[in-house]
Design a protein around this motif. Structure first.
Motif, PDB file in Angstrom:
ATOM      1  N   GLY A  19       7.188  -4.943  -3.554  1.00  0.00           N
ATOM      2  CA  GLY A  19       5.788  -4.787  -3.938  1.00  0.00           C
ATOM      3  C   GLY A  19       4.836  -5.032  -2.782  1.00  0.00           C
ATOM      4  N   VAL A  20       5.151  -6.006  -1.958  1.00  0.00           N
ATOM      5  CA  VAL A  20       4.309  -6.285  -0.780  1.00  0.00           C
ATOM      6  C   VAL A  20       4.311  -5.094   0.162  1.00  0.00           C
ATOM      7  CG1 VAL A  20       4.136  -7.712   1.286  1.00  0.00           C
ATOM      8  CG2 VAL A  20       4.497  -8.779  -0.930  1.00  0.00           C
ATOM      9  N   VAL A  23       2.122  -2.362  -1.411  1.00  0.00           N
ATOM     10  CA  VAL A  23       0.705  -2.731  -1.416  1.00  0.00           C
ATOM     11  C   VAL A  23       0.105  -2.624  -0.018  1.00  0.00           C
ATOM     12  CG1 VAL A  23      -0.873  -4.664  -1.733  1.00  0.00           C
ATOM     13  CG2 VAL A  23       0.821  -4.138  -3.493  1.00  0.00           C
ATOM     14  N   SER A  27      -2.765   0.003   0.933  1.00  0.00           N
ATOM     15  CA  SER A  27      -4.038  -0.574   1.368  1.00  0.00           C
ATOM     16  C   SER A  27      -4.482   0.020   2.701  1.00  0.00           C
ATOM     17  CB  SER A  27      -3.913  -2.092   1.473  1.00  0.00           C
ATOM     18  OG  SER A  27      -3.583  -2.661   0.222  1.00  0.00           O
TER      19      SER A  27
END
Length: 210
Positions: A19-20, A23, A27
């Motif tokens: 998930g990091v 993201v 971003s």
């Protein structure tokens, strides 16, 4: 495997890490495609998105490498205390537990791994399997060689204390050789900052006024 080597062993660690990565990539892509901070550039945004996706992996590799280095540094002290404990009459399992308790403040990463070995032994896993799991979790060559020595000693019935003492001396010799190798590389590593950063400034100061 890299998450385990870095010390992240929870069941949701892989999901959080994935998930990091997503993201961070999205971003960066959103920042470079919206005209808020910079002029939108779709090609640059795609490249930055790919870099943002790989950046967490690079950071995780650095964390794992630093943790492996701390484990490698603490292994010599742990071996010394392990030798003393075994020679004092403790069994190998009790000696590992004693080391994990005594060195918890000085070398927490290594003691955490040794504590996991004791938990696996209490759960009924064989000593050889628990030690092999220790080597696979840490990914440190010195730990793998120690595990191989302990498994062979347990298999052939030789003296554990004597084997540990010999292995401890071998480990300290390898540490001294690594230190000498790092010292020998210092001269070559200093060449780049000297030529690029220091010498031009000296030339400006000395030749500039003339």
């Amino acid at each position: 495997q890299r998450l385990v080597s870095a010390g992240y062993r929870s069941t949701e660690a892989l999901v959080v890490f994935s998930g990091v990565r997503v993201v961070v990539a999205l971003s960066v892509f959103a920042v470079l495609t919206t005209p808020v901070l910079v002029r939108p550039n779709f090609g640059l945004a795609l490249v930055a998105c790919a870099l943002g996706y790989t950046l967490p992996s690079i950071v995780l590799a650095r964390i794992a490498k630093r943790r492996q280095h701390r484990i490698q540094i603490g292994l010599a002290d742990a071996l010394d205390l392990l030798v003393v404990s075994v020679e004092a009459g403790l069994g190998l399992d009790q000696a590992i537990l004693r080391v994990s308790n005594e060195l918890a403040f000085a070398h927490p990463d290594l003691c955490d791994e040794l504590r996991l070995v004791n938990l696996e032994l209490r759960a009924g896993k064989g000593r050889a399997d628990a030690l092999h799991n220790l080597a696979s979790r840490t990914g440190v060559d010195d730990v793998a060689s120690l595990v191989s020595m302990l498994v062979q000693t347990d298999k052939f019935g030789t003296s554990v204390a004597q084997s540990l003492r010999v292995h401890s001396e071998t480990l300290r010799t390898k540490r001294r050789q690594r230190a000498e190798e790092a010292a020998a590389k210092t001269g070559a590593k200093m060449g780049f900052p000297l030529v690029i950063c220091i010498f031009p400034a000296i030339w400006v100061v000395t030749i500039g006024p003339a």
